[in-house]
Design a protein around this motif. Structure first.
Motif, mmCIF file in Angstrom:
data_model
loop_
_atom_site.group_PDB
_atom_site.id
_atom_site.type_symbol
_atom_site.label_atom_id
_atom_site.label_comp_id
_atom_site.label_asym_id
_atom_site.label_seq_id
_atom_site.Cartn_x
_atom_site.Cartn_y
_atom_site.Cartn_z
ATOM 1 N N UNK A 171 0.832 -1.200 0.000
ATOM 2 C CA UNK A 171 0.000 0.000 0.000
ATOM 3 C C UNK A 171 0.873 1.260 0.000
ATOM 4 N N UNK A 172 1.917 1.242 0.815
ATOM 5 C CA UNK A 172 2.810 2.402 0.879
ATOM 6 C C UNK A 172 3.469 2.660 -0.467
ATOM 7 N N UNK A 173 3.871 1.581 -1.152
ATOM 8 C CA UNK A 173 4.499 1.737 -2.464
ATOM 9 C C UNK A 173 3.530 2.314 -3.482
ATOM 10 N N UNK A 174 2.223 2.125 -3.248
ATOM 11 C CA UNK A 174 1.198 2.702 -4.119
ATOM 12 C C UNK A 174 0.757 4.081 -3.626
ATOM 13 N N UNK A 175 1.552 4.668 -2.716
ATOM 14 C CA UNK A 175 1.302 6.003 -2.161
ATOM 15 C C UNK A 175 0.045 6.036 -1.299
ATOM 16 N N UNK A 176 -0.175 4.985 -0.522
ATOM 17 C CA UNK A 176 -1.308 4.936 0.400
ATOM 18 C C UNK A 176 -0.796 4.570 1.780
ATOM 19 N N UNK A 177 -1.087 5.419 2.760
ATOM 20 C CA UNK A 177 -0.728 5.133 4.149
ATOM 21 C C UNK A 177 -2.012 4.814 4.900
ATOM 22 N N UNK A 178 -2.123 3.621 5.502
ATOM 23 C CA UNK A 178 -3.383 3.225 6.136
ATOM 24 C C UNK A 178 -3.807 4.104 7.301
ATOM 25 N N UNK A 179 -2.859 4.765 7.942
ATOM 26 C CA UNK A 179 -3.201 5.590 9.096
ATOM 27 C C UNK A 179 -3.344 4.735 10.338
#
Length: 584
Positions: A452-460
């Motif tokens: 997810x981080x590599x796809x520019x998404x941080x779960x929070x």
């Protein structure tokens, strides 16, 4: 043919013309996928995906304005729309994509009436005709290949027929890799390869950085998937990365956790029927979603659950697991989805608003989900039978989300909800998992965060309860109220305490801004589960280091797009030159 008013005919024709225009624009965006793949234009591919998703609502809004312009009559009159629906049904009777055209009509109607008056007299709650009761246009969607000249020649024919504008990196090597794996696994019991038939869909399935050749092998009375993921080496060469040949691997490729494919499907229903032969457990709604027709996927889901309600008698209940601070979640035990309703007031310490939560879900729908976020369908005025709701669930909803409910003696209408595939919450899974299962789950959990981080998404909020385990053992994120683009976060190291008082303080003695994230604190997510924490730290301790996250941010800001494989890396072919010449 029943006579209908001139106004109803104009409205029906306007909506059908709008649908055909939408479908043409949709196809044109899709057709650009081949060039984007061949030129490795990954950012353009991501933008095209968002553009195609947004196209539907744009077209529906345009058509509704046109509907208002083609008549001087009051378009808020239901009788007029009922007449238009009947006319529309006649107009699409021989339309090759009648079922998607029905969904488009429904969307225009719902935009006019704000999702009220949902009834089959007004819209197409039920399909206008039974599937396949009329012959489809003579349009072949697949090519059949025979093994009569040998397996190698057949695979060579397939790859040549799917030649891209960019050359193959090493076709001979790819042919040998494919044949070796076929003989090792799915064809091991086939005594005569000449009896093999392979049907390959003519259209290539594009997603992220891959192009998938999709087909089926038919032998010994069996139907077996054959999927060939092809990649661009970035230097102008295409290669086959692996071969997938099981129902499970095909199902993962077409998973609800992944972005929609770009595939030239002039008659989507025929593609869905073909795909059903290699993934018999997948519902039609999921397959329509996977090839990009997610609005019709919603229609198919709604029809399917209505049919299920007629043959089941269990009650909707509160979903198992820790109750959410933002959502109330319920499920029907006999049906594999959950329904999520935004609460009227959020539990502390949540500070987000309902508007922000809705935006987060919209963000997910337009993002590259890389197999780690559940696809979510949004519904307005979803109608349930009241007698199917447990009293405990009704009390819960009336307490936490009364503004979302309309209840009478017969119905429970939920004004706004989300529907997701049901998964076992990771925290519950770990309560009964053995040591090996825990290790695998923690590896998956860390991989999910990294991908997810590599796809520019941080779960929070990365608490274990916000992740679920699929039937294939994959760990998937499904709680979106605190996610954000990774590049908006400020990853920091916790400053060293300068005094004993600071070190023992209950609250941070240093300043913390809203965007600050301290990866060292991720250890807190495992409180109460030392086995899981130990396994995670052996596999993913780099996630505790703020420098890991900053390096990833730098790569994303530089325009790098990571590869996300929907299959295990160990399954990938070796790309060395072939060791032996092909048998002539």
């Amino acid at each position: 043919m029943t006579n209908h008013s001139p106004t109803a005919r104009r409205i029906a024709k306007t909506i059908l013309n709008g649908f055909d225009a939408y479908f043409a624009d949709y196809q044109n965006i899709t057709l650009g996928a081949k060039a984007r793949f061949e030129t490795a234009s990954w950012q353009a591919a991501h933008e095209a995906n968002k553009e195609r998703i947004d196209l539907y609502k744009t077209k529906v809004n345009q058509v509704l304005k046109l509907v208002h312009s083609v008549t001087s009559k009051d378009t808020s009159q239901l009788e007029l729309w009922r007449d238009a629906r009947a006319t529309y049904a006649q107009l699409i009777a021989n339309h090759s994509n009648y079922e998607i055209a029905e969904t488009f009509f429904n969307s225009v109607f719902c935009s006019q009436f704000r999702h009220a008056d949902i009834h089959d007299k007004n819209i197409f709650v039920k399909p206008s005709r039974a599937p396949d009761d009329k012959p489809l246009r003579d349009y072949s969607i697949y090519i059949s290949y025979s093994g009569r000249d040998g397996l190698e020649y057949m695979i060579e024919d397939i790859l040549k027929d799917f030649s891209f504008s960019a050359p193959w990196e090493n076709m001979q090597r790819d042919i040998e890799n494919i044949c070796a794996l076929l003989r090792e696994a799915p064809l091991a019991k086939l005594e005569n390869e000449k009896q093999l038939r392979v049907d390959m869909l003519e259209s290539v399935f594009y997603r992220n950085k891959a192009a998938y050749l999709v087909g089926r092998m038919i032998f010994n009375g069996e139907v077996v998937p054959i999927i060939l993921p092809c990649l661009n080496n970035g230097r102008g060469g295409i290669f086959v990365d692996t071969l997938l040949h099981s129902n499970d691997s095909a199902s993962i490729i077409f998973s609800f956790t992944r972005s929609y494919f770009m595939v030239d499907a002039p008659i989507p229903s025929r593609f869905v029927r073909f795909l059903s032969t290699i993934m018999p457990l997948k519902e039609k709604s999921e397959l329509y979603n996977s090839i990009g027709f997610h609005k019709h996927g919603k229609t198919e889901f709604y029809r399917h659950i209505l049919a299920h309600m007629k043959v089941s008698n269990d009650q909707f209940v509160i979903a198992p697991g820790i109750k959410g601070m933002v959502m109330s979640v319920f499920t029907l035990p006999s049906y594999p989805v959950v329904f999520k309703v935004i609460k009227d007031r959020f539990d502390r310490p949540k500070t987000v608003t309902e508007e922000i939560v809705r935006e987060k879900y919209k963000f997910v729908s337009r993002s590259d989900r890389v197999g780690r976020m559940a696809d979510t369908q949004e519904y307005t005025n979803f109608i349930f039978y009241r007698n199917r709701f447990s009293e405990e669930l009704l009390r819960e909803l009336q307490e936490v989300a009364p503004s979302k409910l309309v209840i009478n003696e017969k119905w429970v209408i939920i004004r706004h909800l989300y529907v997701e595939r049901r998964m076992e919450p990771l925290n519950l899974y770990l309560q009964t998992s053995n040591e090996e299962e825990t290790r695998e789950a923690m590896e998956e959990y860390g991989n999910a965060i990294k991908q997810l981080a590599a796809a520019n998404i941080f779960p929070g909020d990365m608490l274990l309860k916000n992740f679920g385990v699929t039937r294939h053992g994959r760990v998937v994120f499904y709680d979106y109220d605190e996610l954000c683009p990774l590049t908006e976060c400020n990853f920091r190291k916790i400053p060293e305490a300068q005094t004993p008082e600071q070190e023992l303080a209950d609250k941070p003695w240093y300043t913390v801004d809203e965007a600050d994230v301290f990866p060292e604190e991720f250890r807190l997510f495992f409180s109460g589960n030392p086995t899981a924490r130990s396994a995670f730290e052996r596999l993913h301790s780099d996630l505790y280091d703020y420098r890991y996250w900053r390096r990833l941010q730098d790569r994303i800001r530089a325009g790098h797009v990571e590869s996300a494989f929907p299959y295990r890396r160990k399954w990938r072919f070796h790309r060395r030159a072939p060791a032996i010449a092909r048998n002539k």
